[in-house]
Enzyme design. Structure first.
Site, PDB file in Angstrom:
ATOM      1  CB  CYS A 101       2.336   3.147   3.858  1.00 13.81           C
ATOM      2  SG  CYS A 101       0.871   4.200   3.831  1.00 13.81           S
ATOM      3  CB  CYS A 199      -1.730   1.792  -3.032  1.00 14.18           C
ATOM      4  SG  CYS A 199      -0.563   2.920  -2.214  1.00 14.18           S
TER       5      CYS A 199
END
Length: 369
Positions: A101, A199
């Site tokens: 990410c 997440c």
């Protein structure tokens, strides 16, 4: 400077934005929408980027008196992080989605858009530091608070990205100090729990999540000799070094626990063995990047520290760039290193660079050679 503050809705990014404002920068806050169907509420300390997080980020930006926007990066996140995570597990590798990410979203897609809009830097709430050497080159270093240090997941940043990165929390000695500062500034996220785990898997059930996407079918658990000693419900759910979750019907001869040594997705097999079989004497990868100026002795070989987990400790090692492949030999064998993990190299507190591990060499085999 014009600074784009990436605001997740947590306390770290809120304080980072506040410090950028206090330093006199022209700051704009942005929250990244990473899911097309975000949950309304966080599940305790799990997950992030929910509607609640977006609202918390907006409140913090309003309190700081800065403009605020929500940018939809959900398609890019799905392709570059979520799909990559699934593909890596399906191939029997162990990915790090937070590192991906940072590499592909926050310091590629986001930074690219920020520069196109005329911003000079992107500020985040990461615990890491950027220092400048005598020649003006920027270097990535560990944070002052080693317990919170996040330089490992930032090890993929390049010199160009470091030139436009800002980490206002790098010199902060503790998370408690950040929370106290947030409270003193009147930020409502001062006591908000940290997000943990992955997440996009907010309930923490990675095995079930993967089973829905990769598929899961019963297969054999083998010992090192190839004898079937148990059964698993899906090979993709296992990773090298894992001990829990093994359905072993035949105990080891010495009664000691067994660990996952290898995952074979093509044959749906999981191989297990004793802990000492996890020891790795060498690791290597071709997806190499340098966090700033590459070591001058990269092709001749150089001393460094190697870290293979976000919360691990660096181990003294030697590394060499050979034919486009970064080969790292730790002074002491490492346990449970799996293809797909990232090996981040350090020299003192400085991050030199990293590679995604493609192969490893067993310490047992190396000793025989």
């Amino acid at each position: 400077m014009r600074v784009l503050a990436a605001m997740s809705g947590g306390v770290d990014s809120a304080v980072a934005a506040a410090r950028a404002v206090e330093a006199g920068h022209d700051v704009v806050g942005v929250h990244l929408a990473l899911s097309r169907q975000p949950g309304t509420l966080r599940m305790g300390a799990r997950g992030c980027c929910t509607i609640e997080d977006s609202m918390d980020a907006r409140r913090a930006a309003t309190h700081l008196g800065i403009p605020f926007y929500v940018w939809d990066f959900s398609e890019r996140f799905q392709l570059d992080v979520v799909d990559d995570f699934v593909a890596e597990y399906a191939a029997g590798r162990t990915p790090n989605p937070c590192l991906r990410c940072n590499e592909r979203i926050k310091f590629a897609a986001l930074l690219e858009k920020a520069l196109a809009l005329g911003f000079d830097a992107v500020a985040t709430g990461h615990y890491a530091s950027i220092l400048t050497d005598a020649d003006g080159n920027r270097e990535l270093h560990r944070a002052a608070a080693w317990a919170k240090d996040q330089s490992y997941v930032l090890g993929v940043l390049t010199a160009e990205q470091l030139a436009h990165a800002m980490f206002p929390l790098g010199a902060t000695p503790s998370k408690a100090e950040v929370r106290a500062e947030a409270a003193a500034r009147g930020l409502t996220v001062a006591q908000k729990p940290d997000s943990h785990d992955i997440c996009f898997i907010p309930d923490g059930d990675t095995r079930g999540w993967l089973a829905d996407r990769v598929g899961a079918s019963e297969g054999p658990i083998l010992d090192q000799a190839g004898e079937r000693i148990g059964t698993h419900a899906g090979a993709a759910a296992f990773t090298v070094g894992q001990r829990k979750g093994l359905d072993l019907r035949i105990p080891s001869p010495d009664g000691r626990p067994r660990f996952v040594l290898e995952v074979r997705p093509s044959s749906n097999e999981v191989v297990v063995g004793p802990r000492e079989a996890l020891a790795v004497a060498e690791l290597a990868g071709r997806r190499v990047s340098w966090a700033g100026i590459p070591p001058v002795d990269a092709e001749a070989g150089f001393a460094c520290g190697v870290q293979v987990r976000a919360h691990g400790d660096p181990v003294p090692a030697t590394a060499v760039l050979r034919g486009g492949e970064l080969v790292v030999r730790p002074d002491v064998p490492l346990d449970g290193v799996a293809p797909g993990q990232s090996a981040v190299l350090y020299r003192g507190t400085r991050v030199l660079g990293q590679c995604t591990i493609d192969r490893t060499v067993s310490a047992t085999l190396a000793a025989v050679d």
